[in-house]
Design a protein around this motif. Structure first.
Motif, PDB file in Angstrom:
ATOM      1  N   ARG A 106       0.964  -1.330   0.155  1.00  0.00           N
ATOM      2  CA  ARG A 106       0.185   0.095   0.076  1.00  0.00           C
ATOM      3  C   ARG A 106       0.797   1.166  -0.140  1.00  0.00           C
ATOM      4  O   ARG A 106       2.051   1.356   0.624  1.00  0.00           O
ATOM      5  N   ARG A 107       0.434   2.367  -0.703  1.00  0.00           N
ATOM      6  CA  ARG A 107       1.167   3.581  -0.902  1.00  0.00           C
ATOM      7  C   ARG A 107       0.807   4.158   0.334  1.00  0.00           C
ATOM      8  O   ARG A 107      -0.447   4.625   0.431  1.00  0.00           O
ATOM      9  N   LEU A 108       1.847   4.836   1.183  1.00  0.00           N
ATOM     10  CA  LEU A 108       1.531   5.913   2.013  1.00  0.00           C
ATOM     11  C   LEU A 108       2.190   7.036   1.816  1.00  0.00           C
ATOM     12  O   LEU A 108       3.076   7.300   1.121  1.00  0.00           O
ATOM     13  N   GLU A 109       1.604   8.055   2.389  1.00  0.00           N
ATOM     14  CA  GLU A 109       2.101   9.384   2.256  1.00  0.00           C
ATOM     15  C   GLU A 109       2.088  10.250   3.656  1.00  0.00           C
ATOM     16  O   GLU A 109       1.411  10.046   4.361  1.00  0.00           O
ATOM     17  N   VAL A 110       2.979  10.920   3.716  1.00  0.00           N
ATOM     18  CA  VAL A 110       3.460  11.706   4.959  1.00  0.00           C
ATOM     19  C   VAL A 110       3.434  13.217   4.416  1.00  0.00           C
ATOM     20  O   VAL A 110       4.116  13.431   3.603  1.00  0.00           O
ATOM     21  N   GLN A 111       2.602  14.187   4.748  1.00  0.00           N
ATOM     22  CA  GLN A 111       2.446  15.342   4.438  1.00  0.00           C
ATOM     23  C   GLN A 111       2.177  16.362   5.348  1.00  0.00           C
ATOM     24  O   GLN A 111       1.548  15.903   6.304  1.00  0.00           O
ATOM     25  N   ARG A 112       2.402  17.629   5.053  1.00  0.00           N
ATOM     26  CA  ARG A 112       1.533  18.630   5.569  1.00  0.00           C
ATOM     27  C   ARG A 112       1.109  19.753   4.477  1.00  0.00           C
ATOM     28  O   ARG A 112       1.835  19.723   3.401  1.00  0.00           O
ATOM     29  N   PHE A 113       0.113  20.301   4.563  1.00  0.00           N
ATOM     30  CA  PHE A 113      -0.519  21.610   3.606  1.00  0.00           C
ATOM     31  C   PHE A 113       0.369  22.735   4.063  1.00  0.00           C
ATOM     32  O   PHE A 113       0.300  23.100   5.249  1.00  0.00           O
ATOM     33  N   LEU A 114       0.705  23.350   2.987  1.00  0.00           N
ATOM     34  CA  LEU A 114       1.703  24.592   3.234  1.00  0.00           C
ATOM     35  C   LEU A 114       0.676  25.820   3.785  1.00  0.00           C
ATOM     36  O   LEU A 114       1.198  26.567   4.577  1.00  0.00           O
ATOM     37  N   ASP A 115      -0.815  25.577   3.323  1.00  0.00           N
ATOM     38  CA  ASP A 115      -1.413  26.632   3.667  1.00  0.00           C
ATOM     39  C   ASP A 115      -2.236  26.715   4.858  1.00  0.00           C
ATOM     40  O   ASP A 115      -2.902  27.538   5.364  1.00  0.00           O
ATOM     41  N   LEU A 116      -2.119  25.591   5.773  1.00  0.00           N
ATOM     42  CA  LEU A 116      -2.607  25.342   6.930  1.00  0.00           C
ATOM     43  C   LEU A 116      -1.697  25.759   8.102  1.00  0.00           C
ATOM     44  O   LEU A 116      -0.568  25.377   8.098  1.00  0.00           O
TER      45      LEU A 116
END
Length: 116
Positions: A106-116
């Protein structure tokens, strides 16, 4: 039992014990509910239920959201051995992120939104 979640995503797995251990030890999720052949894990307000079956659901992307670049970078340091690439800025979607795979692909992503 109180909960701020409004839903659970259930996924089939061929390797319930090892998948649950991966999400607990590597991703940092906690076991919320354990049933005979399903385990529901939590990460903040994200709930994933893994149920032992004869096939694994591996389509889509499971995204884990963090508030800061530093948190994404810390997760990268912890998961570097599984990461596809180092964290990067994606201007189109205004995110800072990286991808990895769980033991069943399964593909997982770790992220943050720049605008939040």
């Amino acid at each position: 039992m109180t909960c701020a979640m409004s839903g659970i995503v259930f996924l089939s797995t061929k390797s319930l014990d090892s998948v649950v251990e991966f999400y607990r030890s590597r991703i940092g999720m906690e076991v919320w509910i354990k049933q005979e052949d399903c385990t529901i894990l939590r990460h903040g307000d994200l709930a994933l239920g893994f149920c032992g079956r004869d096939r694994a659901d591996t389509c889509g992307i499971i995204t884990f959201w963090y508030r800061t670049d530093a948190e994404v970078d810390e997760r990268y340091r912890d998961l570097k051995d599984l990461a596809e690439d180092a964290p990067r800025l994606n201007e189109k979607y205004r995110i800072y992120h990286f991808f990895l795979r769980d033991p069943e692909g399964r593909r997982l992503e770790v992220q943050r939104f720049l605008d939040l």
